[in-house]
Write an enzyme that holds these catalytic residues in place. Structure first.
Site, PDB file in Angstrom:
ATOM      1  N   ASP A   1       0.837  -1.199   0.000  1.00 46.18           N
ATOM      2  CA  ASP A   1       0.000   0.000   0.000  1.00 46.18           C
ATOM      3  C   ASP A   1       0.875   1.253   0.000  1.00 46.18           C
ATOM      4  OD1 ASP A   1      -2.291   1.518  -0.027  1.00 46.18           O
ATOM      5  OD2 ASP A   1      -2.662   1.367   2.130  1.00 46.18           O
TER       6      ASP A   1
ATOM      7  N   CYS B   1     -20.013 -11.439  -7.718  1.00 43.92           N
ATOM      8  CA  CYS B   1     -20.935 -10.540  -7.010  1.00 43.92           C
ATOM      9  C   CYS B   1     -22.365 -10.730  -7.505  1.00 43.92           C
ATOM     10  CB  CYS B   1     -20.515  -9.075  -7.196  1.00 43.92           C
ATOM     11  SG  CYS B   1     -19.041  -8.607  -6.260  1.00 43.92           S
TER      12      CYS B   1
ATOM     13  N   CYS C   1     -26.009  -8.837  -6.574  1.00 42.36           N
ATOM     14  CA  CYS C   1     -25.981  -8.253  -5.225  1.00 42.36           C
ATOM     15  C   CYS C   1     -25.488  -6.812  -5.272  1.00 42.36           C
ATOM     16  CB  CYS C   1     -25.074  -9.083  -4.321  1.00 42.36           C
ATOM     17  SG  CYS C   1     -24.913  -8.432  -2.638  1.00 42.36           S
TER      18      CYS C   1
ATOM     19  N   CYS D   1     -23.492  -3.713  -0.782  1.00 38.27           N
ATOM     20  CA  CYS D   1     -22.485  -2.720  -0.387  1.00 38.27           C
ATOM     21  C   CYS D   1     -22.856  -1.332  -0.868  1.00 38.27           C
ATOM     22  CB  CYS D   1     -21.108  -3.127  -0.913  1.00 38.27           C
ATOM     23  SG  CYS D   1     -20.996  -3.306  -2.711  1.00 38.27           S
TER      24      CYS D   1
ATOM     25  N   CYS E   1     -23.860   1.836   2.080  1.00 36.41           N
ATOM     26  CA  CYS E   1     -22.877   2.910   2.282  1.00 36.41           C
ATOM     27  C   CYS E   1     -23.548   4.133   2.905  1.00 36.41           C
ATOM     28  CB  CYS E   1     -22.229   3.295   0.955  1.00 36.41           C
ATOM     29  SG  CYS E   1     -21.022   4.644   1.131  1.00 36.41           S
TER      30      CYS E   1
END
Length: 369
Positions: free
Chosen positions: A143, A197, A200, A203, A207
């Site tokens: 990262d 996914c 679906c 998410c 949010c």
């Protein structure tokens, strides 16, 4: 990296790498090439819409993040790794999110800074490779620098990019870290996996700030992780109520994802919650002076945001608690907020004033109330 003709190793060597990775604490290892050109157009469109907010480095590095061989000349392959991090011995997220007196810290940040953990383990992997094949050119990334980790993980088959933009794995959900080892030799590459996914949209729906504006596309300017971690600007007033008691990051899109029923919890001491930050008192956190903040967050990713952002985030959470507080709770909240006013910065005062305004004004002495 070396300018000599590249060496090449076979599938048996990759199998050895996987064994070493497991011994070093990783949960998966895969290999991909350096071609991420398929992701460039989407990134340029994301930048053009300003979805990167104040993260100017995203634009400054341009397309280098999709070109590993430009970032580190001589790179032939990228070894990708996955490490699960969901700690087993922490307060349940629902328990914390449901109690406005507590602060919610994203589960990845409760223990030791993951950059340090994975970087150290990847370096040990590089050392083992050196011992086996001799010196070689490499660079470790966790990262850090302009590296498109999601694309590398997806191309190498560690998972697929979910609609929340995080990498998902059928056996591990999304509660894991990624790391990369750029190397100057050839290896057989792994194949991507298909996305699962389906229809679906859990998410996207969950949010709190509706930051997921399209499948796999996040407007960082609305994302709670960006607002509480990445930017030192004022948190937009229109979004403050939606933050609730989330003071460092947000896990909502992961908490609701059906694939995370397969996520693996870990007992790794590095990822155990420190200083009770899995369910901390907001009032106690707001009382930390800078020295206390630095002491309590030593060796943790949280320290990276600095004391001011920490207080800013907690002030907003206190305001959201004040909005629903009982009479007995309201006075201590106001006292905590007012004790900081005028002592840190005008920017913090703006958030404190907003927080104080979220509760009904207390009765004035002699008002007959």
């Amino acid at each position: 990296m070396s300018s000599a003709a590249p060496r090449a190793f076979d599938h048996a060597f990759v199998a050895t790498l996987r064994q070493w990775a497991e011994e070093l604490g990783f949960d998966a290892l895969a290999v991909t090439d350096t071609d991420l050109s398929a992701y460039e157009a989407g990134f340029l469109a994301w930048l053009a819409q300003g979805f990167h907010g104040s993260m100017q480095y995203m634009a400054e590095h341009g397309l280098k993040r999709f070109r590993p061989a430009e970032l580190v000349p001589g790179t032939r392959r990228v070894i990708t790794v996955r490490k699960n991090y969901l700690p087993v011995d922490v307060a349940g997220p629902a328990q914390v999110l449901g109690n406005p007196a507590l602060g919610y810290v994203s589960r990845y940040a409760l223990g030791r800074d993951y950059h340090k953990v994975l970087r150290g383990q990847l370096q040990k992997l590089a050392d083992r490779i050196t011992a086996a094949v001799g010196p070689f050119g490499y660079r470790v990334f966790v990262d850090s620098a302009p590296v498109y980790e999601t694309g590398l993980a997806e191309k190498s088959g560690l998972g697929w990019k979910g609609k929340h933009s995080l990498v998902l794995n059928r056996q591990a959900g999304s509660w894991f870290f990624l790391g990369e080892l750029f190397v100057d030799f050839d290896l057989p590459i792994d194949q991507p996996v298909t996305a699962h996914c389906g229809s679906c949209t859990a998410c996207i729906t969950v949010c709190p700030t509706q930051a997921i504006v399209a499948e796999g596309v996040v407007d960082a300017r609305r994302c709670i992780s960006y607002l509480t971690i990445e930017t030192d600007e004022d948190i937009p007033e229109a979004l403050r109520s939606a933050l609730g008691n989330r003071i460092y990051g947000c896990d909502d899109c992961q908490l609701v994802c059906p694939w995370n029923r397969f996520a693996k919890t870990v007992t790794d001491a590095d990822f155990r919650a420190r200083h009770g930050l899995d369910a901390p008192s907001l009032i106690a956190l707001f009382a930390w002076d800078e020295a206390e903040f630095l002491r309590r967050t030593e060796g943790m990713a949280i320290r990276r945001i600095g004391w001011y952002r920490w207080l800013r985030n907690v002030a907003v959470a206190l305001g959201n608690w004040l909005a629903v507080a009982s009479t007995d709770e309201a006075d201590p909240i106001r006292q905590a907020l007012e004790a900081r006013r005028g002592r840190v910065s005008p920017a913090l005062d703006r958030h404190i004033d907003w927080a104080l305004a979220q509760g009904a004004a207390p009765p004035q002495a002699g008002s007959g109330a």
